[in-house]
Scaffold this motif. Structure first.
Motif, PDB file in Angstrom:
ATOM      1  N   GLY A   2       5.451  -6.816  12.428  1.00 54.49           N
ATOM      2  CA  GLY A   2       4.472  -6.515  13.454  1.00 54.49           C
ATOM      3  C   GLY A   2       3.127  -7.154  13.168  1.00 54.49           C
ATOM      4  O   GLY A   2       2.886  -7.681  12.071  1.00 54.49           O
ATOM      5  N   GLU A   3       2.222  -7.090  14.154  1.00 49.71           N
ATOM      6  CA  GLU A   3       0.897  -7.694  14.016  1.00 49.71           C
ATOM      7  C   GLU A   3       0.042  -6.976  12.982  1.00 49.71           C
ATOM      8  O   GLU A   3      -0.996  -7.490  12.554  1.00 49.71           O
ATOM      9  N   TRP A   4       0.477  -5.792  12.570  1.00 49.78           N
ATOM     10  CA  TRP A   4      -0.264  -5.007  11.591  1.00 49.78           C
ATOM     11  C   TRP A   4       0.035  -5.435  10.156  1.00 49.78           C
ATOM     12  O   TRP A   4      -0.607  -4.970   9.224  1.00 49.78           O
ATOM     13  N   ALA A   5       1.028  -6.307   9.955  1.00 52.28           N
ATOM     14  CA  ALA A   5       1.509  -6.624   8.609  1.00 52.28           C
ATOM     15  C   ALA A   5       0.371  -7.108   7.706  1.00 52.28           C
ATOM     16  O   ALA A   5      -0.392  -8.000   8.061  1.00 52.28           O
ATOM     17  N   GLY A   6       0.253  -6.481   6.537  1.00 50.97           N
ATOM     18  CA  GLY A   6      -0.742  -6.872   5.550  1.00 50.97           C
ATOM     19  C   GLY A   6      -2.105  -6.226   5.722  1.00 50.97           C
ATOM     20  O   GLY A   6      -3.004  -6.473   4.903  1.00 50.97           O
ATOM     21  N   ASN A   7      -2.286  -5.394   6.762  1.00 51.76           N
ATOM     22  CA  ASN A   7      -3.601  -4.772   7.007  1.00 51.76           C
ATOM     23  C   ASN A   7      -4.088  -3.959   5.819  1.00 51.76           C
ATOM     24  O   ASN A   7      -5.245  -4.066   5.403  1.00 51.76           O
ATOM     25  N   PHE A   8      -3.217  -3.119   5.306  1.00 54.53           N
ATOM     26  CA  PHE A   8      -3.630  -2.192   4.253  1.00 54.53           C
ATOM     27  C   PHE A   8      -3.958  -2.943   2.973  1.00 54.53           C
ATOM     28  O   PHE A   8      -4.972  -2.658   2.317  1.00 54.53           O
ATOM     29  N   TYR A   9      -3.111  -3.898   2.602  1.00 50.51           N
ATOM     30  CA  TYR A   9      -3.362  -4.674   1.383  1.00 50.51           C
ATOM     31  C   TYR A   9      -4.698  -5.406   1.482  1.00 50.51           C
ATOM     32  O   TYR A   9      -5.476  -5.457   0.512  1.00 50.51           O
ATOM     33  N   ALA A  10      -4.987  -5.978   2.656  1.00 47.78           N
ATOM     34  CA  ALA A  10      -6.231  -6.722   2.819  1.00 47.78           C
ATOM     35  C   ALA A  10      -7.449  -5.811   2.716  1.00 47.78           C
ATOM     36  O   ALA A  10      -8.477  -6.197   2.155  1.00 47.78           O
ATOM     37  N   ALA A  11      -7.326  -4.588   3.248  1.00 49.20           N
ATOM     38  CA  ALA A  11      -8.476  -3.683   3.275  1.00 49.20           C
ATOM     39  C   ALA A  11      -8.642  -2.900   1.978  1.00 49.20           C
ATOM     40  O   ALA A  11      -9.779  -2.643   1.548  1.00 49.20           O
ATOM     41  N   TYR A  12      -7.521  -2.520   1.357  1.00 50.78           N
ATOM     42  CA  TYR A  12      -7.577  -1.624   0.195  1.00 50.78           C
ATOM     43  C   TYR A  12      -6.623  -2.132  -0.895  1.00 50.78           C
ATOM     44  O   TYR A  12      -5.620  -1.499  -1.219  1.00 50.78           O
ATOM     45  N   PRO A  13      -6.921  -3.292  -1.481  1.00 57.99           N
ATOM     46  CA  PRO A  13      -5.977  -3.910  -2.425  1.00 57.99           C
ATOM     47  C   PRO A  13      -5.715  -3.073  -3.675  1.00 57.99           C
ATOM     48  O   PRO A  13      -4.600  -3.118  -4.206  1.00 57.99           O
ATOM     49  N   ASP A  14      -6.693  -2.324  -4.138  1.00 57.38           N
ATOM     50  CA  ASP A  14      -6.487  -1.563  -5.370  1.00 57.38           C
ATOM     51  C   ASP A  14      -5.533  -0.388  -5.153  1.00 57.38           C
ATOM     52  O   ASP A  14      -4.623  -0.167  -5.965  1.00 57.38           O
ATOM     53  N   ILE A  15      -5.736   0.370  -4.074  1.00 55.68           N
ATOM     54  CA  ILE A  15      -4.809   1.465  -3.781  1.00 55.68           C
ATOM     55  C   ILE A  15      -3.426   0.904  -3.504  1.00 55.68           C
ATOM     56  O   ILE A  15      -2.400   1.438  -3.961  1.00 55.68           O
ATOM     57  N   ASN A  16      -3.350  -0.193  -2.762  1.00 57.16           N
ATOM     58  CA  ASN A  16      -2.062  -0.820  -2.487  1.00 57.16           C
ATOM     59  C   ASN A  16      -1.386  -1.250  -3.785  1.00 57.16           C
ATOM     60  O   ASN A  16      -0.175  -1.067  -3.965  1.00 57.16           O
ATOM     61  N   GLY A  17      -2.164  -1.808  -4.705  1.00 58.09           N
ATOM     62  CA  GLY A  17      -1.608  -2.232  -5.984  1.00 58.09           C
ATOM     63  C   GLY A  17      -1.087  -1.063  -6.801  1.00 58.09           C
ATOM     64  O   GLY A  17      -0.050  -1.181  -7.474  1.00 58.09           O
ATOM     65  N   ILE A  18      -1.783   0.077  -6.757  1.00 60.19           N
ATOM     66  CA  ILE A  18      -1.304   1.270  -7.459  1.00 60.19           C
ATOM     67  C   ILE A  18       0.033   1.715  -6.882  1.00 60.19           C
ATOM     68  O   ILE A  18       0.953   2.082  -7.627  1.00 60.19           O
ATOM     69  N   LEU A  19       0.167   1.664  -5.561  1.00 58.57           N
ATOM     70  CA  LEU A  19       1.437   2.056  -4.936  1.00 58.57           C
ATOM     71  C   LEU A  19       2.561   1.102  -5.338  1.00 58.57           C
ATOM     72  O   LEU A  19       3.680   1.539  -5.630  1.00 58.57           O
ATOM     73  N   TRP A  20       2.289  -0.187  -5.370  1.00 59.83           N
ATOM     74  CA  TRP A  20       3.321  -1.133  -5.814  1.00 59.83           C
ATOM     75  C   TRP A  20       3.635  -0.951  -7.297  1.00 59.83           C
ATOM     76  O   TRP A  20       4.780  -1.145  -7.720  1.00 59.83           O
ATOM     77  N   ALA A  21       2.632  -0.583  -8.080  1.00 59.07           N
ATOM     78  CA  ALA A  21       2.893  -0.278  -9.488  1.00 59.07           C
ATOM     79  C   ALA A  21       3.857   0.891  -9.607  1.00 59.07           C
ATOM     80  O   ALA A  21       4.745   0.904 -10.475  1.00 59.07           O
ATOM     81  N   TYR A  22       3.705   1.881  -8.734  1.00 63.80           N
ATOM     82  CA  TYR A  22       4.630   3.013  -8.751  1.00 63.80           C
ATOM     83  C   TYR A  22       6.024   2.615  -8.284  1.00 63.80           C
ATOM     84  O   TYR A  22       7.022   3.195  -8.733  1.00 63.80           O
ATOM     85  N   HIS A  23       6.138   1.658  -7.391  1.00 62.14           N
ATOM     86  CA  HIS A  23       7.477   1.178  -7.014  1.00 62.14           C
ATOM     87  C   HIS A  23       8.162   0.547  -8.234  1.00 62.14           C
ATOM     88  O   HIS A  23       9.374   0.703  -8.429  1.00 62.14           O
ATOM     89  N   TRP A  24       7.390  -0.163  -9.040  1.00 62.76           N
ATOM     90  CA  TRP A  24       7.924  -0.677 -10.315  1.00 62.76           C
ATOM     91  C   TRP A  24       8.339   0.492 -11.210  1.00 62.76           C
ATOM     92  O   TRP A  24       9.425   0.477 -11.813  1.00 62.76           O
ATOM     93  N   HIS A  25       7.485   1.475 -11.313  1.00 62.78           N
ATOM     94  CA  HIS A  25       7.704   2.622 -12.187  1.00 62.78           C
ATOM     95  C   HIS A  25       9.000   3.354 -11.822  1.00 62.78           C
ATOM     96  O   HIS A  25       9.806   3.691 -12.700  1.00 62.78           O
ATOM     97  N   HIS A  26       9.226   3.602 -10.509  1.00 60.67           N
ATOM     98  CA  HIS A  26      10.441   4.294 -10.084  1.00 60.67           C
ATOM     99  C   HIS A  26      11.683   3.554 -10.571  1.00 60.67           C
ATOM    100  O   HIS A  26      12.623   4.160 -11.093  1.00 60.67           O
TER     101      HIS A  26
END
Length: 368
Positions: free
Chosen positions: A176-200
């Motif tokens: 969708g046209e929204w793709a990447g919105n969150f990463y662009a606006a809040y990269p640190d929180i997004n990175g923490i979430l991806w770190a948790y995907h690694w962790h799981h």
């Protein structure tokens, strides 16, 4: 908005009946039912045996749902809220709560907005927990059989379960046209979430060790790597289960895809919620549209989008390794280090629906 039909397991529904009845007030005519995990003697073995490792997940689920709640009405003050939120998240990572509050408490407004998606996420988190329990409990001689039974129970709710088809990053990047919105606006929180995907996924791989002592040592190592390395240098792409947990993914390729699709849906929701031009009804409708594309009930008919390859798009190291059938008839999931490496052009084309003449195992294991 259509409701998720959790109707096959009445015993599980009884446990949530009081909450469902109260939650339905003021929410229209849609049913708000729920189910509980498969009854089994191994339930909570992971928490009982590896309490510290189990508690280390709680900040992840809190972060996902609390971010959704902040983004219910994004505005000029949202960056400050997100900065304060990151401080709170890191405090929870350092000292996680003993028990995890449900999504309805963390994000009451968002849960009403996207009830079906919240239920699908919660249902999949239960499968996460059961597979951790199965791999922990040494009383289970045949862990593959026990795990497949838990997966089959999960898939018995096909309108709530995520697809067992390997979509990789396709819906997250091209949906969708929204793709990447969150990463662009809040990269640190997004990175923490991806770190948790690694962790799981890394916890799954640690639990593949054959004896309890070795599993405990590996879990300690995973937590150390997570806090000392992964959180210190946050991921720039979403890790796939197959690349982080190859042994687990070889044993349970369907689960690897289910969890990747769950993680992708978490990211999709972040992006949609972060789009300021969407009204709340528009956010609800778009979230439900994407959830419908990722459900097990429709995986034999859905056609996933192609991957956009322009700009600063990046893929995780093994994302171009696509689901691969072995001579034994088993499948390796997308991202597995031994799976087939696909050419770039293959990713730029929309992913077609699986052929209906293939056996069920092939349709579920592959993305061709």
């Amino acid at each position: 908005m259509p409701s998720v039909r959790f109707a096959r397991h009445p015993a599980g529904i009884l446990g949530l009946a009081a909450f469902a009845a109260a939650f339905a007030v003021g929410c229209g005519s849609a049913q708000r039912n729920g189910v509980y995990r498969l009854a089994a003697p191994y339930n909570f073995a992971f928490y009982d045996t590896h309490g510290e490792a189990a508690r280390s997940f709680y900040a992840a689920h809190f972060t996902h749902f609390a971010a959704y709640e902040i983004l219910m009405s994004p505005g000029e003050d949202t960056p400050r809220q997100m900065s304060e939120f990151e401080t709170q998240v890191r405090a929870y990572i350092a000292d996680p709560p003993r028990f995890e509050p449900p999504a309805e408490i963390i994000a009451p407004g968002w849960t009403r907005l996207a009830f079906e998606t919240a239920q699908s996420m919660d249902w999949t988190h239960m499968l996460h927990s059961q597979l951790y329990d199965i791999l922990t409990d040494d009383r289970i001689a045949d862990k593959r059989a026990a795990g497949e039974r838990a997966i089959a129970y999960y898939l018995s709710e096909p309108e709530a379960a995520f697809s067992t088809r390997g979509y990789g990053h396709r819906f997250m990047e091209g949906g969708g046209e929204w793709a990447g919105n969150f990463y662009a606006a809040y990269p640190d929180i997004n990175g923490i979430l991806w770190a948790y995907h690694w962790h799981h996924a890394a916890v799954y791989e640690a639990l593949m060790e054959p004896d309890a002592e070795r599993r405990g040592m590996e879990l300690d190592r995973v937590i150390d790597v997570f806090t000392d390395s992964v959180l210190a240098e946050l991921p720039h792409v979403m890790p796939l289960t197959g690349e982080v947990a190859p042994r687990f993914s070889r044993m349970f390729p369907a689960a690897a895809h289910i969890f990747d699709n769950l993680h992708m849906m978490h990211d999709v929701v972040n992006d949609i919620m972060a789009k300021p031009s969407y009204s709340r009804p528009e956010k609800a409708a778009e979230i439900e549209r994407l959830r419908g594309q990722m459900m097990y009930a429709g995986q034999d008919t859905v056609e996933a989008p192609g991957m956009p390859m322009g700009g600063d798009h990046r893929m995780s190291p093994h994302a171009m390794r696509v689901p691969t059938e072995l001579p034994t008839g088993e499948w390796l999931p997308q991202g597995h280090p031994e799976a087939r490496m696909a050419p770039m052009g293959e990713f730029m084309r929309p992913l077609p629906a699986p052929r209906r003449d293939l056996p069920v195992g092939a349709r579920n294991g592959g993305d061709r």
